[in-house]
Enzyme design. Structure first.
Site, PDB file in Angstrom:
ATOM      1  N   TYR A   1    -109.151 -78.599 -59.875  1.00  0.00           N
ATOM      2  CA  TYR A   1    -107.757 -78.298 -59.561  1.00  0.00           C
ATOM      3  C   TYR A   1    -107.230 -79.343 -58.581  1.00  0.00           C
ATOM      4  O   TYR A   1    -107.908 -79.675 -57.611  1.00  0.00           O
ATOM      5  CB  TYR A   1    -107.655 -76.905 -58.926  1.00  0.00           C
ATOM      6  CG  TYR A   1    -106.247 -76.500 -58.519  1.00  0.00           C
ATOM      7  CD1 TYR A   1    -105.245 -76.326 -59.467  1.00  0.00           C
ATOM      8  CD2 TYR A   1    -105.929 -76.281 -57.176  1.00  0.00           C
ATOM      9  CE1 TYR A   1    -103.960 -75.947 -59.091  1.00  0.00           C
ATOM     10  CE2 TYR A   1    -104.646 -75.891 -56.796  1.00  0.00           C
ATOM     11  CZ  TYR A   1    -103.667 -75.725 -57.752  1.00  0.00           C
ATOM     12  OH  TYR A   1    -102.399 -75.347 -57.383  1.00  0.00           O
TER      13      TYR A   1
ATOM     14  N   ASP B   1    -110.387 -86.087 -54.641  1.00  0.00           N
ATOM     15  CA  ASP B   1    -109.580 -84.997 -54.102  1.00  0.00           C
ATOM     16  C   ASP B   1    -110.481 -84.173 -53.188  1.00  0.00           C
ATOM     17  O   ASP B   1    -111.253 -83.332 -53.640  1.00  0.00           O
ATOM     18  CB  ASP B   1    -109.016 -84.148 -55.251  1.00  0.00           C
ATOM     19  CG  ASP B   1    -108.192 -82.969 -54.737  1.00  0.00           C
ATOM     20  OD1 ASP B   1    -108.164 -82.760 -53.512  1.00  0.00           O
ATOM     21  OD2 ASP B   1    -107.599 -82.265 -55.570  1.00  0.00           O
TER      22      ASP B   1
ATOM     23  N   LYS C   1    -105.733 -78.543 -46.525  1.00  0.00           N
ATOM     24  CA  LYS C   1    -106.457 -77.396 -45.981  1.00  0.00           C
ATOM     25  C   LYS C   1    -106.933 -77.603 -44.534  1.00  0.00           C
ATOM     26  O   LYS C   1    -106.121 -77.441 -43.625  1.00  0.00           O
ATOM     27  CB  LYS C   1    -107.556 -76.983 -46.960  1.00  0.00           C
ATOM     28  CG  LYS C   1    -106.927 -76.583 -48.310  1.00  0.00           C
ATOM     29  CD  LYS C   1    -107.803 -75.819 -49.253  1.00  0.00           C
ATOM     30  CE  LYS C   1    -106.973 -75.248 -50.388  1.00  0.00           C
ATOM     31  NZ  LYS C   1    -107.130 -75.822 -51.692  1.00  0.00           N
TER      32      LYS C   1
HETATM   33  C1  LIG Z   1    -106.000 -76.311 -52.695  1.00  0.00           C
HETATM   34  C2  LIG Z   1    -106.218 -77.555 -53.449  1.00  0.00           C
HETATM   35  C3  LIG Z   1    -105.164 -78.409 -53.793  1.00  0.00           C
HETATM   36  C4  LIG Z   1    -103.717 -78.043 -53.586  1.00  0.00           C
HETATM   37  O1  LIG Z   1    -103.400 -77.877 -52.253  1.00  0.00           O
HETATM   38  P1  LIG Z   1    -102.091 -77.004 -51.867  1.00  0.00           P
HETATM   39  O2  LIG Z   1    -101.985 -77.185 -50.389  1.00  0.00           O
HETATM   40  O3  LIG Z   1    -102.392 -75.603 -52.298  1.00  0.00           O
HETATM   41  O4  LIG Z   1    -100.950 -77.575 -52.605  1.00  0.00           O
HETATM   42  C5  LIG Z   1    -105.469 -79.622 -54.375  1.00  0.00           C
HETATM   43  N1  LIG Z   1    -106.738 -79.970 -54.628  1.00  0.00           N
HETATM   44  C6  LIG Z   1    -107.777 -79.173 -54.323  1.00  0.00           C
HETATM   45  C7  LIG Z   1    -109.168 -79.628 -54.593  1.00  0.00           C
HETATM   46  C8  LIG Z   1    -107.557 -77.929 -53.754  1.00  0.00           C
HETATM   47  O5  LIG Z   1    -108.570 -77.109 -53.513  1.00  0.00           O
END
Ligand SMILES: *Cc1c(COP(=O)(O)O)cnc(C)c1O
Length: 417
Positions: free
Chosen positions: A147, A242, A270
């Site tokens: 994701y 990511d 995060k």
């Molecule tokens: C949570 C997440 C996102 C998106 O971050 P948001 O602050 O919710 O937009 C992107 N990549 C990864 C791996 C994530 O866990």
């Protein structure tokens, strides 16, 4: 074990559904996959959270990762208070943005320069645009089960949120943007080779979660990340890690420190906001210098680098730099897995401050999830999400967790009989 009194939560959920689609501001918060209605929370302290009916839970969601120091950590609260008194936002540069950027570039050697944004979604979206601008190519390779936020082109085979609700992609994403995304199976380097053999002249970037933490928890095979690095080098594509979840969670320097593979661009989020809305992307100077105002790739944000958010992030990372934080976090997640290891129908794995567990059968997870709620433990309401621990999850919390798991597994046995 008694089901909890949830009158206030239920009443709020009823009101919320009239004015907020599904009653929630992010789909993963709904209890759609497990049944029942979501708890509404009032406050948190350390490893514990309290709902509006004043039920206490041990929290293994930790706001989906950011709260690595637990709820209401005094240093973070203090930093936020101080910053707010000085002014919530200027829309102009402040010193704390520079401090956080310097700290991030020091901790992650692959990041020469970094740009702050407001969410992980924005970070990934902007990193992709930058990679396209740099390479002058259009296509990107992503992996099923990873994701990267809800940008159109990345919302294809995108892990937990979609898996939870059994949907492959999203309505409203045009064919054009989906077509630029090539999806490969995670951990399958041969599949990536094949894709590059066909499309290498068009591929701007590979974007990958170096540890897949949005499909429960999948660790990379030893050859996977080095293999991606080699392929990107061979074809002059950009490797984007990511690390929105893994950054500052599996190790201070993220998964790239653990596996010693250098990304060209890294997405963060995060933990770096310490619970405030923050994202960031950064990497090689020659690429980052293409961003406006230096270069032609446009990217902007009214609240980007917000001083209150920067203060929360800075206080969090400074606290994480204490000597044995990551040993403690991985001991804690290992301990959770050890509790699960007594039960043959559950498989569990962990790395740093992350753990994942899965039942052989999905119905069992639903039962287990509700039994754990009744026993005072809050897990993500989906079998596809990872579990998050914080430095506040101490021995006491773990032994309470062990009791809750034992009682909840008994409930499962009774139902099976
Ligand atoms: C949570 C997440 C996102 C998106 O971050 P948001 O602050 O919710 O937009 C992107 N990549 C990864 C791996 C994530 O866990």
């Amino acid at each position: 074990m008694e089901p909890k009194n949830c009158l206030q939560s239920n009443e709020l959920f009823h009101r919320a559904q009239q004015v907020i689609p599904g009653g929630v501001n992010s789909p993963v918060r709904a209890f759609g996959a497990v049944g029942g209605s979501p708890r509404f929370f009032s406050h948190g302290q350390g490893a514990y959270i309290y709902d509006v009916d004043n039920n206490q839970y041990i929290d293994y969601v930790c706001s989906w990762g950011p709260l690595i120091l637990g709820h209401s950590h005094p240093k973070v609260v203090n930093a936020i208070e101080k910053a707010t008194h000085k002014g919530a936002s200027f829309g102009a540069p402040t010193s704390i943005e520079v401090e956080l950027a310097e700290l991030i570039t020091k901790i992650m050697p692959s990041i020469d320069m970094v740009r702050m944004v407001n969410s992980g979604t924005e970070a990934c979206m902007s990193a992709i645009r930058l990679a396209r601008g740099f390479t002058k190519r259009n296509k990107i390779v992503k992996f099923s089960s990873c994701y990267h936020g809800h940008t159109d082109s990345l919302l294809v085979k995108a892990g937990s949120g979609l898996l939870t609700f059994g949907i492959a992609g999203s309505a409203g994403v045009t064919q054009d943007s989906a077509e630029q995304t090539i999806v490969a199976p995670y951990n399958d380097i041969d599949a990536v080779e094949d894709i590059f053999n066909k499309h290498h002249a068009d591929i701007a970037a590979i974007i990958v979660e170096p540890i897949a933490a949005n499909s429960n928890l999948i660790l990379p095979n030893p050859n996977f990340l080095p293999g991606l690095r080699k392929i990107c080098d061979k074809y002059n594509s950009i490797l984007i890690f990511d690390e929105v979840i893994t950054g500052f969670r599996v190790a201070l320097g993220g998964a790239q420190e653990l596996y010693n593979v250098r990304a060209d661009l890294t997405c963060l989020g995060k933990v770096i906001g310490g619970g405030m809305p923050v994202g960031a992307f950064g990497g090689r100077q020659d690429i980052m210098q293409l961003l406006a105002p230096l270069g032609p790739v446009y990217q902007a944000g009214t609240l980007s680098g917000n001083p209150v958010a920067m203060a929360a992030g800075l206080a969090t990372i400074q606290e994480l730099q204490q000597s044995d934080t990551y040993t403690q976090l991985s001991t804690t997640s290992a301990e959770v897995c050890k509790i699960f290891s007594k039960y043959p129908q559950v498989s569990a794995r962990h790395i740093g401050g992350l753990f994942g567990f899965s039942f052989t059968n999905e119905e069992e997870f639903k039962l287990f999830f509700h039994a754990m709620l009744d026993n005072g433990v809050y897990l993500a309401p989906s079998a596809f999400e990872a579990g998050f621990v914080s430095t506040a999850h101490d021995k006491q919390v773990l032994s309470e967790t062990a009791v809750a798991i034992e009682k909840s597994m008994k409930v499962l046995e009774e139902v099976a009989i």
